[in-house]
Design an enzyme around this catalytic site. Sequence first.
Site, PDB file in Angstrom:
ATOM      1  N   ASN A 142       0.867  -1.181   0.000  1.00 33.54           N
ATOM      2  CA  ASN A 142       0.000   0.000   0.000  1.00 33.54           C
ATOM      3  C   ASN A 142       0.905   1.233   0.000  1.00 33.54           C
ATOM      4  O   ASN A 142       1.467   1.597   1.028  1.00 33.54           O
ATOM      5  CB  ASN A 142      -0.885  -0.049   1.258  1.00 33.54           C
ATOM      6  N   ARG A 162      -2.832  -2.114  -3.186  1.00 36.40           N
ATOM      7  CA  ARG A 162      -4.015  -1.308  -2.903  1.00 36.40           C
ATOM      8  C   ARG A 162      -4.008  -0.102  -3.835  1.00 36.40           C
ATOM      9  O   ARG A 162      -3.030   0.633  -3.903  1.00 36.40           O
ATOM     10  CB  ARG A 162      -3.982  -0.836  -1.456  1.00 36.40           C
ATOM     11  N   HIS A 176     -13.068   3.471   0.456  1.00 42.22           N
ATOM     12  CA  HIS A 176     -13.106   2.446   1.526  1.00 42.22           C
ATOM     13  C   HIS A 176     -13.886   1.202   1.094  1.00 42.22           C
ATOM     14  O   HIS A 176     -14.381   0.466   1.942  1.00 42.22           O
ATOM     15  CB  HIS A 176     -13.796   2.983   2.804  1.00 42.22           C
ATOM     16  N   ARG A 222     -11.195  16.274   8.235  1.00 41.65           N
ATOM     17  CA  ARG A 222     -11.840  16.659   6.964  1.00 41.65           C
ATOM     18  C   ARG A 222     -13.263  17.133   7.245  1.00 41.65           C
ATOM     19  O   ARG A 222     -13.922  16.585   8.140  1.00 41.65           O
ATOM     20  CB  ARG A 222     -11.901  15.472   6.005  1.00 41.65           C
ATOM     21  N   GLU A 239      -8.486  -4.747   5.494  1.00 43.69           N
ATOM     22  CA  GLU A 239      -8.399  -4.488   4.059  1.00 43.69           C
ATOM     23  C   GLU A 239      -7.272  -5.293   3.409  1.00 43.69           C
ATOM     24  O   GLU A 239      -7.399  -5.748   2.278  1.00 43.69           O
ATOM     25  CB  GLU A 239      -8.191  -2.980   3.825  1.00 43.69           C
TER      26      GLU A 239
END
Length: 398
Positions: free
Chosen positions: A7, A90, A179, A240, A383
């Site tokens: 990743n 990923r 996601h 965010r 993940e």
Amino acid sequence: MKVLVINCGSSSLKYQLINMENEEVLAKGNYERIGQGNSFLTHKVNGEKYVLENPVDNHEQALEFMIEQLLSDKYGVISSLDEISAVGHRVPHGTDLFDKSVLITDEIKDLIASCTDLAPIHTPPILNGIKACEKVIPGKPMVAVFDTAFHQTISKEKYIYPVPYEYFEKYNMRKFGFHGTSHRFVSQRLAELMNKDVKDLKIVVCHLGQGASLCGVKDGKSVDTSMGFTPVSGIMMCARSGDLDPSVVTFLMKKEGFTPDEMENVLNKKSGVLGISGVSPDFRDIEKEADEGNQRAKLAREAYCYNVAQYIAKYAVALNGVDAIAFTAGIGENQINIRKRICEHLEWMGVKLDLEANQSRGEDKEISTPDSKVKVWVVPTNEELVIARDTKQIVENL
Ligand code: AMP
């Protein structure tokens, strides 16, 4: 079969080497600050954590050093590169070009590169990571697993934005969602835990981490999700903003004289829970300050929980009902009090939390009472395992 999961971020390279016979993680780690002069690798193996300082200029050098460790006497878990059967990457953005994981070929690399326009920060490091693998561990089949792919089942009336249609045609401006690997894993795992077929369940997955998104899952497919064209939209996050009145953005740009990049920086790094509280983007700090009476920390906590609950209700509409809610990622798996406060907003829809069961952290656990109409679970996400499983499945069928 052993699969290496990679990743790559702009200055980082995270990895896990997974033995797919028993899905055991043999080693994992993170190379940080690549290209910044003070790079270091945190390598975890056999329950031990090692921090190895080794400045590197790029992802290729980082991968080379990391592979040396995997092979070394001291930190190693393999004796030869032949033991690595395949690599899973990923890929944060696959636009609408990919609705599932794929074997990486030259043509696929070009298609991934064509997503750069919509994911300018995330795509170049991914391509660097792929190139680095081709050089450092040549000849290994590689698979791309996209964060956006799971959401390709969202129907057009749910992904279209109410701005002039020409912008959709010109720029592919639409909701993509992110996601997806986590939402897919958690919804499937939840069905397993509930002894049900995922096809018979209406699930709202709440992935609440630094980045956070919710997803309504029906028949095992994403029906709608909260992140959109970019990962700044949807629920408010640690730093965010999430969704806003769009005029807030233009107003601030005019009043503060922000350039587009400066405005993006405010929305991505200075907003959300950090922005409201002025304390921290980390919920552990928010909880502590709020409990000590800091009013803005309390405000941030309340605003966050209300916001998440509102989005759960949104997906109750998208799914035409909800059988189960799953909490996952850093906050969803660990923040007991946040789960409780979110669920208090949902009593009207038949959510009853078992306060004792809710004390758990980081493990699969049903946290609603037996008579709760909507079941509530904590389901830790994984993940990397999804990436490794997809890689194994694709490579085995070559
Ligand atoms: P993630 O992006 O999934 O790693 O989530 C990061 C956030 O999860 C942090 O900002 C914390 O608020 C929260 N978090 C992570 N680990 C813990 C923990 N052990 N206890 C409480 N909160 C945690």
